[in-house]
Design a protein around this motif. Structure first.
Motif, PDB file in Angstrom:
ATOM      1  N   LEU A  70      11.855  -0.037 -25.211  1.00  0.00           N
ATOM      2  CA  LEU A  70      12.002   0.896 -24.098  1.00  0.00           C
ATOM      3  C   LEU A  70      13.328   0.718 -23.367  1.00  0.00           C
ATOM      4  CD1 LEU A  70       8.417   0.437 -22.596  1.00  0.00           C
ATOM      5  CD2 LEU A  70       9.194   2.213 -24.187  1.00  0.00           C
ATOM      6  N   PHE A  71      14.103  -0.303 -23.745  1.00  0.00           N
ATOM      7  CA  PHE A  71      15.355  -0.604 -23.057  1.00  0.00           C
ATOM      8  C   PHE A  71      16.328   0.560 -23.188  1.00  0.00           C
ATOM      9  CE2 PHE A  71      19.687  -2.589 -23.429  1.00  0.00           C
ATOM     10  CZ  PHE A  71      19.859  -2.829 -22.083  1.00  0.00           C
ATOM     11  N   ASP A  72      16.865   0.984 -22.039  1.00  0.00           N
ATOM     12  CA  ASP A  72      17.840   2.073 -21.979  1.00  0.00           C
ATOM     13  C   ASP A  72      19.195   1.529 -22.401  1.00  0.00           C
ATOM     14  OD1 ASP A  72      19.575   4.121 -21.366  1.00  0.00           O
ATOM     15  OD2 ASP A  72      19.101   4.153 -19.218  1.00  0.00           O
ATOM     16  N   ARG A  73      19.675   1.940 -23.557  1.00  0.00           N
ATOM     17  CA  ARG A  73      20.909   1.412 -24.119  1.00  0.00           C
ATOM     18  C   ARG A  73      22.143   1.840 -23.333  1.00  0.00           C
ATOM     19  NH1 ARG A  73      19.956  -0.652 -29.389  1.00  0.00           N
ATOM     20  NH2 ARG A  73      22.113  -1.325 -29.306  1.00  0.00           N
ATOM     21  N   GLU A  74      21.987   2.713 -22.355  1.00  0.00           N
ATOM     22  CA  GLU A  74      23.099   3.075 -21.476  1.00  0.00           C
ATOM     23  C   GLU A  74      23.347   1.972 -20.443  1.00  0.00           C
ATOM     24  OE1 GLU A  74      25.061   5.846 -21.835  1.00  0.00           O
ATOM     25  OE2 GLU A  74      23.909   6.055 -23.687  1.00  0.00           O
ATOM     26  N   ARG A  75      22.359   1.123 -20.253  1.00  0.00           N
ATOM     27  CA  ARG A  75      22.477   0.007 -19.314  1.00  0.00           C
ATOM     28  C   ARG A  75      22.995  -1.221 -20.045  1.00  0.00           C
ATOM     29  NH1 ARG A  75      16.959  -0.880 -16.227  1.00  0.00           N
ATOM     30  NH2 ARG A  75      18.302  -2.203 -14.983  1.00  0.00           N
ATOM     31  N   ARG A  76      23.483  -2.190 -19.261  1.00  0.00           N
ATOM     32  CA  ARG A  76      23.868  -3.473 -19.834  1.00  0.00           C
ATOM     33  C   ARG A  76      22.647  -4.381 -19.842  1.00  0.00           C
ATOM     34  NH1 ARG A  76      28.008  -5.975 -16.698  1.00  0.00           N
ATOM     35  NH2 ARG A  76      27.973  -7.522 -18.342  1.00  0.00           N
TER      36      ARG A  76
END
Length: 191
Positions: A70-76
């Motif tokens: 579910l990790f948003d790849r736009e975030r670090r």
């Protein structure tokens, strides 16, 4: 990074995330190795107990593994992880009565041990930090000791950027006032 079995040398964090999302345990182990020190230091700053901090970091990495798809790849990854660590610390403190402030003295040596490769905090600075409110202590730690940007702090704490800047300004002003008091006391004791 090539020392980890099954991983090519010099993988980027992006490549590690790709492999972790595909279930690669070696990649997860490498990501853990890369981020555990900062996560532990952050948890220790909250909990003032080495064992509790280690437990919280383990719980946080379990949450990471459970939610990596579910990790948003736009975030670090780093700020996302510290947000999880922070939430785990808050949950831990809710479950367990907060430790008294005088316990800090018994855990200061442990903190110095984990911070051996960084600038070691002087006793006076640490004691002054302990006198700050929780919000102020947290923001000084994230900015001045872990080096996060204002936007990363806003993301970790889930507060507006303007609040980060204002809170940091007030926290540093309060810390400086506390340290001036410590400095004059030390000067009087030497006289």
């Amino acid at each position: 990074m090539g020392d980890v079995a099954g991983l090519p040398p010099k993988m980027t964090e992006e490549e590690l995330l790709d492999r972790i999302q595909q279930g690669d345990q070696a990649a997860f182990g490498e990501m853990f190795r890369l981020h555990r020190g900062r996560a532990y230091a952050f948890a220790f700053q909250y909990l003032h107990n080495a064992e509790d901090a280690r437990d919280v970091v383990q719980e946080a990495f379990i949450k990471v593994l459970e939610n990596i798809r579910l990790f948003d790849r736009e975030r670090r990854f780093g700020p996302w992880l510290l947000t999880i660590v922070r939430n785990q610390c808050i949950d831990h403190l809710r479950r367990k009565q907060r430790r008294p402030a005088d316990e800090l003295a018994s855990t200061l040596e442990d903190y110095r041990h984990i911070a051996a490769d960084r600038q070691v905090l002087r006793n006076e600075v640490w004691e002054a930090l302990e006198k700050l409110s929780g919000d102020h202590r947290e923001i000084v730690f994230l900015k001045d000791y872990q080096g996060h940007s204002y936007s990363e702090i806003a993301e970790i704490l889930n507060i507006p950027l303007g609040t980060v800047m204002s809170r940091l300004h007030h926290a540093r002003r309060n810390l400086a006032a506390l340290l001036r008091g410590v400095g004059s006391t030390l000067h009087e004791n030497r006289s």
